[in-house]
Design an enzyme around this catalytic site. Structure first.
Site: not given
Length: 408
Positions: A101, A182, A212, A214-215, A312, A339
């Site tokens: 990450y 999300n 499909n 969550g975002v 993103y 985010l």
């Protein structure tokens, strides 16, 4: 979180700190609190807590451990003792454990772990057990103010200014616990990330892959509420019937059009896109990319002159390679959205965004993402928790994995 001292600093030996001695039961709380049976240690009133931790990067199944520790009933000034209600398992959490990450967490031994460790989990909702701060009271629901909070644990002792109090009326724990990542991502990308022109207006088009996710589901619903029209790209399912069921589900949420990746890459799609957007001379003004590779290229090629593509995510683990002509002749803009950067830089905006989305949920105008509950009780084995985390990035899932805390 720096005030959460290890047990040996509180006069209790480290060996006891890492035992899993079964504490005595608390009284059963009312159903309205959405909690069941809670456990406290007998002597001295210390709260027994369990926490998922990792002390080195790697696959969750290999590096996650379940650590037991105790929290003193005496709170420092302006602190809150929290117990977890629900905590989602997001892909970014898995990437953090893997060490891939964008932000690296700080390893610490403050919880009394044998070696410096990290508590994973960026999102979740907690109930206040006790408070020494005036702004937060027992029974309140709170969510983390910033990222890297460490939500995968049964209890936490943190400064009161590290959390955001939310109105719990009309919400489930799953709804409150999954609002900060999300839905907020979709909200901010749709509102803030059209570059070089006015923000999206009623009637404007946006296109997204990973619709499909969550975002993606949040973007569909927010776009419908704000009058935007959307083209949504999804992966085909194992049968045509299952694929059509998914399309129908997204249409019900407010999607204007839904296509599969194969349909998106077909030659006929360009003509179809032109027909759909013929009434808008600007074409598709915004593209949301969470896949990368060829799918990202197709998103870019679908944009109108002066359009913007926001990346993103990178689920395909392939780079975003763009034809030079798109930059020269269509004057496209390519930007990224993270985010964590937005949330940590502007906590006031985060609180406002969360409040607005929760209001839409209460009004029945916004549906939370489908959830696969992962029960976490005092007796839950670490293997079950690790399997749930490991499975987040593997294949099709019927919903977002979410730890739901019971009898902890």
């Amino acid at each position: 979180m720096a005030s959460l001292r290890p047990l040996r600093a509180q006069g209790i030996t480290g060996s006891i700190a890492r035992t899993s001695i079964r504490p005595t039961r608390c009284a059963r709380l009312s159903p309205a609190s959405q909690t069941q049976v809670r456990w406290k240690s007998g002597p001295y009133g210390y709260v027994q807590a369990k926490t998922l931790v990792f002390s080195q990067y790697g696959e969750p199944k290999d590096v996650l451990k379940l650590h037991t520790h105790s929290i003193s009933p005496t709170l420092p000034s302006s602190h809150v003792l929290l117990r977890a209600l629900a905590a989602p398992i997001n892909p970014a959490d898995v990437n953090t454990i893997q060490g891939t990450y964008g932000a690296k967490p700080a390893f610490s031994s403050l919880l009394g772990t044998g070696e410096p460790s990290v508590v994973p989990g960026n999102e979740g909702v907690f109930e206040v057990v006790s408070s020494s701060a005036s702004a937060v009271a027992k029974g309140d629901w709170v969510i983390p103010k910033k990222t890297q909070f460490g939500t995968w644990r049964t209890h936490a002792l943190v400064p009161a200014d590290a959390v955001i109090r939310i109105e719990r009326e009309g919400l489930t724990a799953a709804q409150a616990g999954s609002v900060a990542v999300n839905p907020c991502s979709a909200y901010r990308m749709l509102r803030d990330h059209v570059v070089g022109g006015p923000p999206l207006r009623e009637g404007d088009w946006f296109l997204q892959n990973g619709a499909n996710s969550g975002v993606g589901r949040a973007a569909v619903q927010l776009g419908r509420l704000w009058g935007y029209r959307s083209i949504n790209v999804v992966r085909a399912r194992d049968t045509p019937e299952h694929t059509q069921a998914l399309k129908d589900e997204l249409h019900a949420l407010g999607a204007t059009h839904v296509v599969t990746e194969d349909e998106f890459h077909a030659r006929e799609f360009r003509e179809q896109l032109a027909a759909w957007t013929s009434g808008n001379p600007e074409g598709v003004r915004l593209g949301l990319n969470c896949v990368g590779g060829k799918s990202a290229q197709a998103v870019a090629k679908s944009l109108g002159v002066g359009g913007t593509m926001v990346t993103y995510g990178g689920m395909a683990r392939q780079p975003v390679a763009l034809p030079t002509g798109l930059l020269i002749f269509k004057d496209l803009r390519f930007v990224g959205f993270w985010l964590s950067r937005w949330a940590d830089r502007d906590p006031v905006s985060k609180e406002q965004t969360v409040s607005e989305i929760l209001g839409l949920i209460r009004e029945g105008k916004f549906r939370d993402v489908p959830v696969v509950e992962v029960p976490w009780t005092w007796d839950t084995e670490v293997a079950a928790l690790k399997d749930a985390v490991q499975g987040t990035l593997e294949g099709y899932r019927s919903g977002k994995g979410m730890f739901v805390f019971r009898d902890t």
